[in-house]
Design a protein around this motif. Sequence first.
Motif, PDB file in Angstrom:
ATOM      1  N   SER A  40       0.894  -1.028   0.034  1.00 33.39           N
ATOM      2  CA  SER A  40       0.122   0.139  -0.105  1.00 33.39           C
ATOM      3  C   SER A  40       0.951   1.296  -0.024  1.00 33.39           C
ATOM      4  O   SER A  40       1.947   1.225   0.660  1.00 33.39           O
ATOM      5  N   TYR A  52      -7.367  16.292   9.309  1.00 31.83           N
ATOM      6  CA  TYR A  52      -7.482  15.081  10.254  1.00 31.83           C
ATOM      7  C   TYR A  52      -6.429  14.877  11.133  1.00 31.83           C
ATOM      8  O   TYR A  52      -6.104  13.660  11.475  1.00 31.83           O
ATOM      9  N   TYR A 105      -1.892   5.218  12.294  1.00 34.28           N
ATOM     10  CA  TYR A 105      -2.926   6.496  11.838  1.00 34.28           C
ATOM     11  C   TYR A 105      -2.686   6.653  10.580  1.00 34.28           C
ATOM     12  O   TYR A 105      -3.794   6.830   9.759  1.00 34.28           O
ATOM     13  N   HIS A 108      -4.588   3.868   8.554  1.00 35.70           N
ATOM     14  CA  HIS A 108      -5.980   3.962   8.936  1.00 35.70           C
ATOM     15  C   HIS A 108      -6.418   5.387   7.664  1.00 35.70           C
ATOM     16  O   HIS A 108      -7.553   5.316   7.010  1.00 35.70           O
ATOM     17  N   LEU A 109      -5.662   6.505   7.792  1.00 38.95           N
ATOM     18  CA  LEU A 109      -6.059   7.734   6.893  1.00 38.95           C
ATOM     19  C   LEU A 109      -6.088   7.173   5.595  1.00 38.95           C
ATOM     20  O   LEU A 109      -7.011   7.508   4.489  1.00 38.95           O
ATOM     21  N   SER A 111      -6.191   4.135   4.112  1.00 35.48           N
ATOM     22  CA  SER A 111      -7.250   3.101   3.736  1.00 35.48           C
ATOM     23  C   SER A 111      -8.775   3.787   3.585  1.00 35.48           C
ATOM     24  O   SER A 111      -9.496   2.883   2.965  1.00 35.48           O
ATOM     25  N   ASN A 112      -8.750   4.948   4.222  1.00 37.64           N
ATOM     26  CA  ASN A 112     -10.140   5.395   4.207  1.00 37.64           C
ATOM     27  C   ASN A 112     -10.213   6.872   3.797  1.00 37.64           C
ATOM     28  O   ASN A 112     -11.184   7.886   3.757  1.00 37.64           O
ATOM     29  N   LYS A 113      -9.169   7.150   2.916  1.00 38.99           N
ATOM     30  CA  LYS A 113      -8.730   8.729   2.503  1.00 38.99           C
ATOM     31  C   LYS A 113     -10.176   9.232   1.625  1.00 38.99           C
ATOM     32  O   LYS A 113     -10.545  10.438   2.019  1.00 38.99           O
ATOM     33  N   SER A 115     -13.325   8.570   1.433  1.00 39.24           N
ATOM     34  CA  SER A 115     -14.759   8.565   2.383  1.00 39.24           C
ATOM     35  C   SER A 115     -14.559   9.624   3.331  1.00 39.24           C
ATOM     36  O   SER A 115     -15.272  10.490   3.546  1.00 39.24           O
ATOM     37  N   LEU A 116     -13.133   9.816   3.922  1.00 35.54           N
ATOM     38  CA  LEU A 116     -12.993  10.753   4.815  1.00 35.54           C
ATOM     39  C   LEU A 116     -12.759  12.087   3.935  1.00 35.54           C
ATOM     40  O   LEU A 116     -13.737  13.140   4.601  1.00 35.54           O
ATOM     41  N   SER A 119     -16.609  12.995   3.598  1.00 37.47           N
ATOM     42  CA  SER A 119     -17.396  13.476   4.762  1.00 37.47           C
ATOM     43  C   SER A 119     -17.005  14.835   5.171  1.00 37.47           C
ATOM     44  O   SER A 119     -17.752  15.759   5.444  1.00 37.47           O
TER      45      SER A 119
END
Length: 137
Positions: A40, A52, A105, A108-109, A111-113, A115-116, A119
């Motif tokens: 990744s 964030y 972290y 996490h950021l 993997s969800n970039k 959608s974050l 949002s």
Amino acid sequence: MFSSSFAAVRKLHVFGRPPRLTKLALHTPKSVEVEFSDGSSFNFSAEFLRVYSPAVDSKIRSVGGEKVIFGRRHVGIMSAEPIGNYGIRIIFDDLHKTGIYTWDYFYHLGSNKFSLMRSYIKTLKQHDLSRDPQRRK
């Protein structure tokens, strides 16, 4: 096919931790790039990392009890400091410097970039706020 997918899911549950960080590159003032042992790789804009930030900060507007960071489209990264062997502290040009971004972290950021970010933009629209800085009067 099914067995390899199942094995991958099982591996995640057994270890329960993100892969190991293999590369971190600071591209001041615009971005940070990270790579992990599972292949990744993520590139984060300064704005995204500032919004964030894992720290609570006084430059947040409370709107209906919800904390919203806005006006950071052009924020820049001035520098970063290592924190142990688990993260970095990023110093932004709006003088925010209290967030410690751990390797977990970052994963996490990344993997969800998307959608974050969606949002974040949705929240700004709901409160009639902008990614752009407020003009000085």
